[in-house]
Design a protein around this motif. Structure first.
Motif, PDB file in Angstrom:
ATOM      1  N   VAL B 221       0.842  -1.198   0.000  1.00 24.86           N
ATOM      2  CA  VAL B 221       0.000   0.000   0.000  1.00 24.86           C
ATOM      3  C   VAL B 221       0.880   1.253   0.000  1.00 24.86           C
ATOM      4  O   VAL B 221       0.613   2.222  -0.716  1.00 24.86           O
ATOM      5  N   ARG B 222       1.968   1.192   0.779  1.00 22.39           N
ATOM      6  CA  ARG B 222       2.875   2.345   0.830  1.00 22.39           C
ATOM      7  C   ARG B 222       3.480   2.581  -0.561  1.00 22.39           C
ATOM      8  O   ARG B 222       3.510   3.701  -1.062  1.00 22.39           O
ATOM      9  N   THR B 223       3.924   1.500  -1.180  1.00 25.42           N
ATOM     10  CA  THR B 223       4.510   1.611  -2.519  1.00 25.42           C
ATOM     11  C   THR B 223       3.483   2.141  -3.518  1.00 25.42           C
ATOM     12  O   THR B 223       3.791   3.008  -4.355  1.00 25.42           O
ATOM     13  N   ALA B 224       2.257   1.616  -3.451  1.00 22.52           N
ATOM     14  CA  ALA B 224       1.217   1.996  -4.405  1.00 22.52           C
ATOM     15  C   ALA B 224       0.921   3.490  -4.334  1.00 22.52           C
ATOM     16  O   ALA B 224       0.860   4.179  -5.366  1.00 22.52           O
ATOM     17  N   VAL B 225       0.764   4.003  -3.110  1.00 23.68           N
ATOM     18  CA  VAL B 225       0.443   5.429  -2.965  1.00 23.68           C
ATOM     19  C   VAL B 225       1.664   6.282  -3.290  1.00 23.68           C
ATOM     20  O   VAL B 225       1.551   7.374  -3.853  1.00 23.68           O
ATOM     21  N   LEU B 256      -2.146   8.215   4.425  1.00 20.55           N
ATOM     22  CA  LEU B 256      -1.272   8.603   3.320  1.00 20.55           C
ATOM     23  C   LEU B 256      -1.924   9.637   2.410  1.00 20.55           C
ATOM     24  O   LEU B 256      -1.366  10.045   1.396  1.00 20.55           O
ATOM     25  N   GLY B 257      -3.166  10.022   2.752  1.00 16.18           N
ATOM     26  CA  GLY B 257      -3.859  11.034   1.953  1.00 16.18           C
ATOM     27  C   GLY B 257      -4.665  10.468   0.803  1.00 16.18           C
ATOM     28  O   GLY B 257      -5.311  11.206   0.061  1.00 16.18           O
ATOM     29  N   ALA B 258      -4.661   9.143   0.633  1.00 15.91           N
ATOM     30  CA  ALA B 258      -5.400   8.523  -0.467  1.00 15.91           C
ATOM     31  C   ALA B 258      -6.816   8.200  -0.009  1.00 15.91           C
ATOM     32  O   ALA B 258      -7.253   7.052  -0.016  1.00 15.91           O
TER      33      ALA B 258
END
Lengths: 421, 421
Positions: B221-225, B256-258
């Motif tokens: 998820v971190r990588t995706a965002v 993450l703001g998403a």
């Protein structure tokens, strides 16, 4: 996926996909492979025609570059697999597909669809023929499955020991023996049951199967023997308590001198019902619904997973085993090899799977993977008679616990041997 | 049967066959009709070609006279039926076929195959979309069903409220919206998850759905965002405890703001799982296996029975209701008519079936049978949008108990009115 892999330069990486079951359906002791022949036919015809390409273009599913690639698509890789009729267990690598990522990944849905349904039917059919023993099972489920699935089901059932099917299209397409009986509507069409039986006997001869439960079974049996005499082939019972009714009908037939007239039963039979009828005077089973729906397990849950791929697009690049770590769904990376291990009496004792390496077997081990496709050419030659014999022989080698209809574990364990460590 | 009926002079007797469910699958409150459009297509194409005739001739399945009759076969009768998307109950006369015995009886297998599977999928799909509420359900079951059944399943699911399918052939053949996501193999193909995501985002844009559970969900998820920013369309979770994982992922995405990135879940979902996730931060459901196998009931058990036939071959001969008496399988003879009865608030309160006569309804009753075929011509015009709306409206009229997922009886009773007595 093909499009994105082309974009990242990975589409041509040499890849190995594996089709396998994570587990058997709850309670099952073994599974039966079916669908191999149909899958090979599908692979031969796996082309993108004008209509398919137009759809993909008009709906902008893929780019022009991918459209061109699809238009020329021919699988050029290699496939190994368990042959049809073979027994399988959790983790058995039923099909191993090696090719570029792009050419191998787009086969997933077609291969899984065929294997998941056909093996589900064959696995259920095997339990039914096991319970039926020497008595024949006739496939009669066409009406209860999708019209094309029904034809595949007849084929899968035949592999697992059924003797015939009422599905004439399966007879035409696959050469499976066909058989059938009249429906209640045929009796109801006539002004009397006697007239209906007379018409059927006139056309089909005395060896036919008369359906005797439209009105009173006792009267129907009397009428049937009155018309056909002791040469009457068979009567079919499709309702009520089959064990009790079969006993009554047998006694009546014998009393009327029709001692060789057989009794065929139908009516939502499954492997347990067939087993429960083993002491009843029944001569054959017509099985419909529960066969085509896999007797409670209409799909095998096979998956098709990437297990190894090249480190780069170089054709000689080393293969790297890969596996996902997803909770409860982790896969075992690496190319698989498979052997069935036997004890000194020739009874199967384990499914041995080599990960990245052929298992170090002893002389009793039997290799399970056969080459199906070599550089895009289908090289596997097989027929339904061979598949039927393979099923029979494979079953005969299993421990007797394979015959248990009670809930339980696979009848032999799956063992992994690895050189990746 | 055709051959023997010809021999007895009964093949041309005017006959009425009825396709109906004896009961609903255990626990179901209602069923959903599907397959009508496919059945009409099959009827239009119902011909015996050279290959079929050659098989029947070479295997002496039928006589030369029957071969000639089959070669010229065109259904010339009339068919009435419940339209697609309509709700049904035990005994609902879903299809009424009137023609000569011969021409109507040979449609049995084709009609039952289509209705039994398509309605099984639609009935399961309806419960899933009911539980999903405003959240979209995506059909993803192609790999777990026979390859042709899978296309039919996508169509049936769409009728019952699914918004799209991953089956491109269903999109091409029936115009159903298509959608899809990447598989784990796509991530495993790349040297890192980041490279896989980059490739997918490059080709599909930031609105795509990234699969985040191949390795560590939190890292993915971190990588995706990190790569897509807050415009990332969606992430897919395919394993583990979906309710807990979705909550964790939602919190992470929000942090993450998403905040507008959606969460799509897959992994052996059924109507109960979907219901259990109703309080979880989930934005859509991808449903596979349990949809295409009818969530435990892969066939509806519809039957096709002769319910009336002429007293003679005279075209003007009176119709005689007929019924078999078989234990536990007795049928109700006579031509059927069907209405849905409503209370003064517009809520359905009964399925009213007239036997031999149109039910004496009140002004709130709604007739359920429509003319599908007139003298061999398909006259019913329908499309999937109309079928979807019919399903939505039919469901909205049912008592609230229709929404119960617990075991129970059909939500309204079936009442018979008869003039045969």
């Amino acid at each position: 996926m093909v499009e994105a892999a082309m974009a990242s330069g990975t589409a041509s990486r040499r890849s190995i996909f594996e089709l396998f079951p994570r587990r058997l359906p709850s309670g099952r002791r073994y599974g039966v492979v079916a669908g191999v022949g149909r899958a090979m036919q599908l692979l031969r015809d796996f082309r993108f025609g004008d209509e398919e390409l137009a759809f993909l273009r008009d709906h902008q599913v893929v780019s022009p570059a991918v459209l061109d690639w699809l238009a020329d698509y021919r699988f050029s890789g290699d496939i190994w697999g368990y042959p049809e009729g073979e027994i399988y267990f959790p983790g058995s690598p039923l099909m191993i597909v090696e090719g570029s990522f792009a050419e191998a990944c787009i086969l997933e849905t077609a291969m899984l669809s065929v294997y998941n349904y056909d093996a589900a039917v064959a696995s259920a059919a095997s339990r039914m023929t096991l319970m039926a023993g020497d008595r024949p099972c006739i496939e009669m489920g066409a009406r209860r499955a999708n019209e094309e699935a029904a034809v595949a089901a007849a084929r899968a059932a035949y592999i697992a020991g059924f003797v015939s099917t009422s599905n004439l299209e399966a007879g035409r397409r696959f050469g499976i023996p066909t058989a059938g009986t009249a429906a209640h509507s045929f009796t109801l069409l006539h002004d009397s049951e006697r007239e209906a039986f007379e018409a059927q006997l006139t056309v089909q001869g005395k060896g036919t199967i008369l359906l005797v439960d439209t009105y009173s079974i006792e009267e129907a049996v009397r009428t049937a023997v009155d018309l056909a005499g002791p040469e009457l082939g068979a009567v079919r019972i499709d309702s009520g308590d089959l064990a009790i009714t079969a006993r009554d009908v047998r006694d009546q037939l014998d009393a009327l001198g029709a001692t060789r007239t057989r009794i065929i039963v139908t009516s939502d039979l499954d492997e347990w019902q067939i087993g429960a009828l083993s002491a009843a005077p029944v001569d054959g089973y017509g099985v419909g619904t529960n066969l085509v729906i896999g007797s409670g397990h209409p799909t095998c849950g096979f998956v098709y997973k990437l297990v190894a791929r090249a480190a780069s697009s170089d054709p000689d690049a080393e293969l790297v085993p890969v596996a996902k770590l997803s909770a409860n769904k982790a896969t075992v990376g690496g190319r698989k090899y498979a052997m069935r291990r036997y004890d000194n009496d020739g009874i199967a004792e384990a499914e041995v799977i080599g990960v990245g390496v052929q298992p170090q077997g002893d002389q009793n081990d039997r290799p399970l993977l056969h080459r199906l496709v070599a550089e895009g050419e289908i090289v596997w030659q097989d027929d339904l008679a061979a598949a039927r014999e393979r099923h029979r022989a494979g079953l005969a080698e299993l421990p007797r616990a394979a015959r248990k209809m009670s809930q339980g574990d696979p009848v032999i364990p799956t063992l992994y041997e690895s050189d990746y460590a």
